[in-house]
Design a protein around this motif. Structure first.
Motif, PDB file in Angstrom:
ATOM      1  N   GLU A  81       0.825  -1.073  -0.090  1.00 43.12           N
ATOM      2  CA  GLU A  81      -0.204  -0.309  -0.110  1.00 43.12           C
ATOM      3  C   GLU A  81       0.913   1.354  -0.040  1.00 43.12           C
ATOM      4  OE1 GLU A  81      -2.248  -0.610   3.648  1.00 43.12           O
ATOM      5  OE2 GLU A  81      -3.612  -1.894   2.244  1.00 43.12           O
ATOM      6  N   ARG A  82       1.876   1.133   0.602  1.00 48.17           N
ATOM      7  CA  ARG A  82       2.913   2.249   0.826  1.00 48.17           C
ATOM      8  C   ARG A  82       3.782   2.746  -0.576  1.00 48.17           C
ATOM      9  NH1 ARG A  82       4.082   0.592   6.230  1.00 48.17           N
ATOM     10  NH2 ARG A  82       6.218   0.471   5.632  1.00 48.17           N
ATOM     11  N   HIS A  83       4.290   1.371  -1.015  1.00 47.83           N
ATOM     12  CA  HIS A  83       5.339   1.535  -2.202  1.00 47.83           C
ATOM     13  C   HIS A  83       4.849   0.760  -3.343  1.00 47.83           C
ATOM     14  CE1 HIS A  83       7.960   2.583   1.069  1.00 47.83           C
ATOM     15  NE2 HIS A  83       7.582   1.714   1.804  1.00 47.83           N
ATOM     16  N   GLY A  84       3.748   0.229  -3.597  1.00 44.60           N
ATOM     17  CA  GLY A  84       3.324  -0.241  -4.770  1.00 44.60           C
ATOM     18  C   GLY A  84       3.898  -1.874  -4.992  1.00 44.60           C
ATOM     19  N   ASP A  85       3.240  -2.493  -6.086  1.00 47.45           N
ATOM     20  CA  ASP A  85       3.595  -3.941  -6.310  1.00 47.45           C
ATOM     21  C   ASP A  85       4.864  -3.844  -6.818  1.00 47.45           C
ATOM     22  OD1 ASP A  85       1.059  -4.718  -5.450  1.00 47.45           O
ATOM     23  OD2 ASP A  85       0.279  -4.623  -7.478  1.00 47.45           O
ATOM     24  N   ALA A  86       5.454  -2.943  -7.711  1.00 44.06           N
ATOM     25  CA  ALA A  86       6.850  -3.085  -8.440  1.00 44.06           C
ATOM     26  C   ALA A  86       8.039  -3.229  -7.094  1.00 44.06           C
ATOM     27  CB  ALA A  86       6.656  -2.043  -9.195  1.00 44.06           C
ATOM     28  N   ALA A  87       7.742  -2.481  -6.318  1.00 44.24           N
ATOM     29  CA  ALA A  87       8.834  -2.507  -5.117  1.00 44.24           C
ATOM     30  C   ALA A  87       8.853  -3.717  -4.734  1.00 44.24           C
ATOM     31  CB  ALA A  87       8.426  -1.252  -4.106  1.00 44.24           C
ATOM     32  N   LEU A  88       7.837  -4.970  -4.666  1.00 39.93           N
ATOM     33  CA  LEU A  88       7.977  -5.878  -4.073  1.00 39.93           C
ATOM     34  C   LEU A  88       7.899  -7.067  -4.965  1.00 39.93           C
ATOM     35  CD1 LEU A  88       5.614  -5.209  -1.093  1.00 39.93           C
ATOM     36  CD2 LEU A  88       8.037  -5.270  -0.960  1.00 39.93           C
ATOM     37  N   ALA A  89       8.200  -6.898  -6.270  1.00 44.45           N
ATOM     38  CA  ALA A  89       8.042  -7.881  -7.235  1.00 44.45           C
ATOM     39  C   ALA A  89       9.042  -8.871  -6.916  1.00 44.45           C
ATOM     40  CB  ALA A  89       8.397  -7.437  -8.615  1.00 44.45           C
ATOM     41  N   ARG A  90      10.338  -8.783  -6.372  1.00 42.05           N
ATOM     42  CA  ARG A  90      11.286 -10.072  -6.456  1.00 42.05           C
ATOM     43  C   ARG A  90      10.813 -10.637  -4.897  1.00 42.05           C
ATOM     44  NH1 ARG A  90      17.153  -7.207  -7.488  1.00 42.05           N
ATOM     45  NH2 ARG A  90      16.625  -6.009  -5.888  1.00 42.05           N
ATOM     46  N   VAL A  91      10.520  -9.972  -3.914  1.00 40.90           N
ATOM     47  CA  VAL A  91       9.977 -10.593  -2.765  1.00 40.90           C
ATOM     48  C   VAL A  91       8.682 -11.511  -3.244  1.00 40.90           C
ATOM     49  CG1 VAL A  91       9.362 -10.401  -0.542  1.00 40.90           C
ATOM     50  CG2 VAL A  91      11.013  -9.055  -1.353  1.00 40.90           C
ATOM     51  N   GLY A  92       8.008 -10.838  -3.804  1.00 44.71           N
ATOM     52  CA  GLY A  92       6.564 -11.536  -4.137  1.00 44.71           C
ATOM     53  C   GLY A  92       6.839 -12.869  -4.787  1.00 44.71           C
ATOM     54  N   ARG A  93       7.859 -12.793  -5.843  1.00 43.86           N
ATOM     55  CA  ARG A  93       8.179 -14.226  -6.698  1.00 43.86           C
ATOM     56  C   ARG A  93       8.824 -14.993  -5.540  1.00 43.86           C
ATOM     57  NH1 ARG A  93       8.945 -10.225 -10.521  1.00 43.86           N
ATOM     58  NH2 ARG A  93      11.287 -10.090 -10.209  1.00 43.86           N
ATOM     59  N   GLY A  94       9.733 -14.497  -4.796  1.00 45.05           N
ATOM     60  CA  GLY A  94      10.234 -15.370  -3.722  1.00 45.05           C
ATOM     61  C   GLY A  94       9.348 -16.109  -3.024  1.00 45.05           C
ATOM     62  N   LEU A  95       8.278 -15.349  -2.484  1.00 46.60           N
ATOM     63  CA  LEU A  95       7.091 -16.107  -1.852  1.00 46.60           C
ATOM     64  C   LEU A  95       6.452 -17.128  -2.654  1.00 46.60           C
ATOM     65  CD1 LEU A  95       5.329 -16.383   0.774  1.00 46.60           C
ATOM     66  CD2 LEU A  95       3.790 -14.587  -0.217  1.00 46.60           C
ATOM     67  N   ALA A  96       6.287 -16.835  -3.919  1.00 41.85           N
ATOM     68  CA  ALA A  96       5.395 -17.971  -4.784  1.00 41.85           C
ATOM     69  C   ALA A  96       6.449 -19.227  -4.981  1.00 41.85           C
ATOM     70  CB  ALA A  96       5.294 -17.223  -6.123  1.00 41.85           C
ATOM     71  N   ILE A  97       7.922 -18.956  -4.927  1.00 38.46           N
ATOM     72  CA  ILE A  97       8.561 -19.969  -4.971  1.00 38.46           C
ATOM     73  C   ILE A  97       8.769 -20.850  -3.715  1.00 38.46           C
ATOM     74  CG2 ILE A  97      11.233 -20.688  -4.988  1.00 38.46           C
ATOM     75  CD1 ILE A  97      11.352 -18.338  -6.997  1.00 38.46           C
ATOM     76  N   TYR A  98       8.486 -20.175  -2.700  1.00 34.52           N
ATOM     77  CA  TYR A  98       8.478 -20.849  -1.136  1.00 34.52           C
ATOM     78  C   TYR A  98       7.217 -21.649  -1.102  1.00 34.52           C
ATOM     79  CZ  TYR A  98       7.893 -21.646   3.794  1.00 34.52           C
ATOM     80  OH  TYR A  98       7.674 -21.956   4.951  1.00 34.52           O
ATOM     81  N   LEU A  99       6.168 -20.935  -1.628  1.00 33.37           N
ATOM     82  CA  LEU A  99       4.870 -21.893  -1.575  1.00 33.37           C
ATOM     83  C   LEU A  99       4.666 -22.879  -2.451  1.00 33.37           C
ATOM     84  CD1 LEU A  99       2.634 -18.616  -0.910  1.00 33.37           C
ATOM     85  CD2 LEU A  99       3.153 -20.607   0.783  1.00 33.37           C
ATOM     86  N   GLY A 100       5.805 -22.872  -3.393  1.00 29.82           N
ATOM     87  CA  GLY A 100       5.661 -24.066  -4.448  1.00 29.82           C
ATOM     88  C   GLY A 100       4.660 -23.785  -5.747  1.00 29.82           C
TER      89      GLY A 100
END
Length: 437
Positions: A186-205
């Protein structure tokens, strides 16, 4: 303990009855357990099996009476507690069911059926946030034993609940962990968390990791699209110079505690026998030793050790360490004795890097190899590496090597990503702890 003829006979009859159960000869088993119970009125196996039989005939009160007797005689018997929990659940006594199942899990944390049933009760009580880790722990403990991997490895009566638990966990963990990142999005937008978001997707399989270098294999959490850097340039760590200037001070305190022969422990923990240790550490000359004097272990400060090295502790407080509650940093004096060899292995996450400040480097063949790159320790000169790349260390000299080891953030992560990873890993840790993992 002495074994009387009567107890031996009872054991034999119990074994015979259990063999009938295994063969599917339920009616014969019920008769055998009934006869055993007449002579051994407190026998837990007999009371539980006869309760199951009564339950199967719709005689819930009789089943509850038998289980109550079993619990009175054997209050720590997890089979009894689990069966009581299931029966209370079916009769709508959710609070009593939860109490029985929670006690079974407390006594036997790896009891996957009790955890599964506890999750079922918690969900029925509207407590999905507590049910999800119960389900997750049950699935993990069962699958470690080769169970619940398919219909063939799952008992038919449990299959619907196991499949429900798996669906709930898949959706629930995604929702819970993604919510940890919502304030930052909400503060920084999706783009700022894109790499971390993909990391979470990898962690969850949900997403397969695409490692640019096959030698990199994080064991826990991987953030993609970071530059694949086995060994980092010094210029990325502007605090090196200040730390290196304190080498003598740190070395003095290290030598004092090392001479006192207290506070050091095996870096890899304590092993009950030599076989697990041999998979990680060897020494062709003597007992292999990789010891550590921890200032922080999995992010938890060792106050006693810190008090013994006040100047070093003060220096550590000035450094930009990777700090994640109950995960990071790892900070210690790392001791590798002559002849010891730390075998090739991988670290847990590429979000942090390992820094060495060498304190004692004897003459001889001793080095750290990271992804095939050989690094030679020089006293008072730092280097940092990504330990998710395969690495090993050896000391083929005739004396002990000591370095200060500490965790710092991967310099290619920005401040927003570091904040996101801190929130995410802390939350994952809380969830896994609740799951008994």
């Amino acid at each position: 303990m002495n074994t009387t003829p009567a107890s031996t006979a009872a054991d034999e009859r119990r074994a015979a009855a259990l063999a009938l159960v295994a063969q599917g000869r339920v009616a014969e088993a019920e008769r055998a357990f009934g006869e055993l119970l007449r002579d051994q009125p407190d026998d837990a196996d007999a009371l539980n099996f006869l309760a199951i039989c009564a339950h199967g005939r719709g005689q819930a009160d009789a089943a509850l009476e038998l289980l109550g007797r079993a619990q009175a005689e054997h209050p720590a018997d997890t089979t009894t507690l689990t069966n009581l929990g299931v029966l209370h659940r079916e009769r709508g006594r959710l609070e009593e069911a939860q109490a029985a199942l929670a006690e079974a899990v407390r006594i036997a944390p790896r009891s996957y059926v009790a955890r599964l049933r506890l999750g079922e009760v918690l969900e029925a009580r509207g407590r999905l946030g507590q049910a999800l880790p119960a389900y997750f722990g049950a699935i993990n403990h069962a699958q470690e034993l080769g169970l619940w991997l398919s219909d063939a490895t799952t008992d038919a009566p449990l299959r619907p609940l196991v499949k429900h638990a798996m669906r709930a966990v898949a959706a629930g963990r995604r929702m819970l962990f993604a919510a940890l990142l919502t304030p930052l999005r909400e503060r920084h937008g999706d783009a700022a968390l894109a790499r971390v978001g993909r990391g979470l997707a990898i962690y969850l399989g949900e997403l397969a990791p695409d490692f640019p270098d096959p030698r990199q294999r994080p064991k826990f959490f991987y953030v993609p699209d970071l530059p694949p850097t086995p060994v980092f340039a010094r210029e990325l760590f502007p605090w090196y110079e200040a730390l290196e200037a304190q080498t003598e001070v740190i070395g003095e305190e290290m030598r004092a505690v090392y001479a006192a022969d207290g506070g050091f422990e095996p870096f890899l923990g304590h092993f009950d026998d030599t076989s697990p240790l041999a998979a990680h550490l060897r020494n062709e000359r003597d007992k292999p030793v990789w010891d550590a004097f921890f200032f922080f272990r999995h992010g938890v400060r060792n106050d006693a050790n810190a008090a013994r090295c006040p100047r070093t502790t003060a220096i550590l407080e000035t450094l930009p360490l990777c700090r994640i509650r109950e995960h990071s940093p790892e900070v210690c004096f790392s001791v590798l004795t002559a002849g010891s060899h730390i075998l090739p292995h991988h670290g847990v996450t590429n979000t942090r890097v390992v820094t060495h400040l060498p304190l004692v480097v004897p003459e001889g063949d001793l080095a750290l190899a990271v992804a095939g790159q050989v690094l030679r320790w020089q006293e008072g000169r730092c280097f940092s590496f990504d330990d998710t790349f395969e690495h090993e260390a050896w000391n083929r000299s005739d004396a002990t090597r000591v370095v200060m080891l500490l965790d710092a953030w991967n310099p290619h992560l920005d401040e927003i990503e570091r904040e996101a990873i801190t929130a995410l890993i802390s939350g994952i840790g809380d969830f896994n702890r609740a799951a008994g993992l």
